[in-house]
Design an enzyme around this catalytic site. Structure first.
Site, mmCIF file in Angstrom:
data_model
loop_
_atom_site.group_PDB
_atom_site.id
_atom_site.type_symbol
_atom_site.label_atom_id
_atom_site.label_comp_id
_atom_site.label_asym_id
_atom_site.label_seq_id
_atom_site.Cartn_x
_atom_site.Cartn_y
_atom_site.Cartn_z
ATOM 1 N N CYS A 158 0.792 -1.278 -0.151
ATOM 2 C CA CYS A 158 -0.009 0.018 0.093
ATOM 3 C C CYS A 158 0.918 1.162 -0.022
ATOM 4 C CB CYS A 158 -1.001 -0.105 1.312
ATOM 5 S SG CYS A 158 -2.116 -1.309 1.118
ATOM 6 N N HIS A 159 1.796 1.244 0.974
ATOM 7 C CA HIS A 159 2.583 2.595 1.028
ATOM 8 C C HIS A 159 4.012 2.371 1.137
ATOM 9 C CE1 HIS A 159 -1.686 3.786 2.556
ATOM 10 N NE2 HIS A 159 -1.302 4.819 1.485
#
Length: 194
Positions: A158-159
Site C-alpha cells: 500500500c505505502h
C-alpha cells in the site's frame, strides 16, 4: 367515672381483653426477612442483566486460534486468521535469525530484539499479526513467492513499509513493528494464540 389511671393499663401488663404488647424479637425477624427477600429479588433481576454482558459462545470460539506448526519448514511462513485478522507464522532459518540479531537497536525505529519478539526455546518461531501498523493493509511476504521487501521480512504494497526478518519496521511510513499477539506453545508442534 373512670380516671385516667384506670383506663390505661400499666406498662407490661395485659389489658382487660387479654391484649399483650408486640414482641420486639418478632419485629426484628420481620425486618431481616424483608431485607433478605429484597436482596434475593434484586439478585434475580441483576444476574441475567450481568450475564447478558458476557461474550457469546461464537465470540469465545474466535478468541483463540490453535496453529499446527509441524508442516511449516524452516524459511517458510503461513497465513491464518486470529480474531478475523491475518496472522503470520514464520519458521525462521538460522541465517534469518543471525541477520535479525546483527541489526543494532539504534538502527530501528521501534527497537526490539528478536528474543523479545519470540518465546525462549522457540526463537525460530515468529508469530505476528499480518496487519501493517501504518494504515492496516496486509503485507506481502508470508506466501510462497511473495515480495519480502529489501530486508527479507514483509513488504506492505500500500505505502511501501518494509519489515525485516523479525517483522520490525525498517523503512516506510509504518510507525511500529508488526504486532506480536499473546501466545503460548502447548506442545513442540502446536501453538495457541490468544
Amino acid at each position: 367515672m373512670a380516671t385516667l389511671d384506670q383506663a390505661v393499663p400499666p406498662e407490661g401488663a395485659a389489658g382487660a381483653e387479654g391484649e399483650s404488647l408486640e414482641n420486639p424479637r418478632r419485629r426484628d425477624w420481620l425486618q431481616y426477612a424483608a431485607v433478605s427477600f429484597g436482596a434475593v429479588g434484586a439478585g434475580v433481576v441483576v444476574l441475567p442483566l450481568v450475564n447478558s454482558m458476557n461474550p457469546s459462545a461464537d465470540v469465545l470460539a474466535l478468541s483463540t486460534t490453535e496453529v499446527d506448526l509441524s508442516a511449516i519448514e524452516p524459511g517458510q511462513a503461513i497465513k491464518t486468521t486470529f480474531r478475523k485478522q491475518p496472522l503470520f507464522v514464520r519458521n525462521l532459518t538460522t541465517e534469518e535469525i543471525a541477520q535479525a540479531n546483527e541489526v543494532p537497536l539504534s538502527a530501528l525505529r521501534d527497537p526490539e530484539t528478536l528474543a523479545e519478539r519470540t518465546k525462549e526455546g522457540h526463537e525460530n518461531w515468529l508469530i505476528t499479526l499480518g496487519v501493517c501498523t501504518h494504515l492496516g493493509c496486509v503485507p506481502l511476504g508470508a506466501g510462497e513467492g511473495e515480495n519480502k521487501g529489501p530486508f527479507g521480512g514483509y513488504f506492505c504494497p500500500c505505502h511501501g513499509s518494509a519489515y525485516d526478518t523479525a517483522a520490525r519496521i525498517r523503512q516506510g511510513p509504518a510507525p511500529t513493528n508488526l504486532v506480536v499477539p499473546e501466545y503460548e506453545f502447548t506442545s513442540d508442534t502446536t501453538v495457541m494464540v490468544g
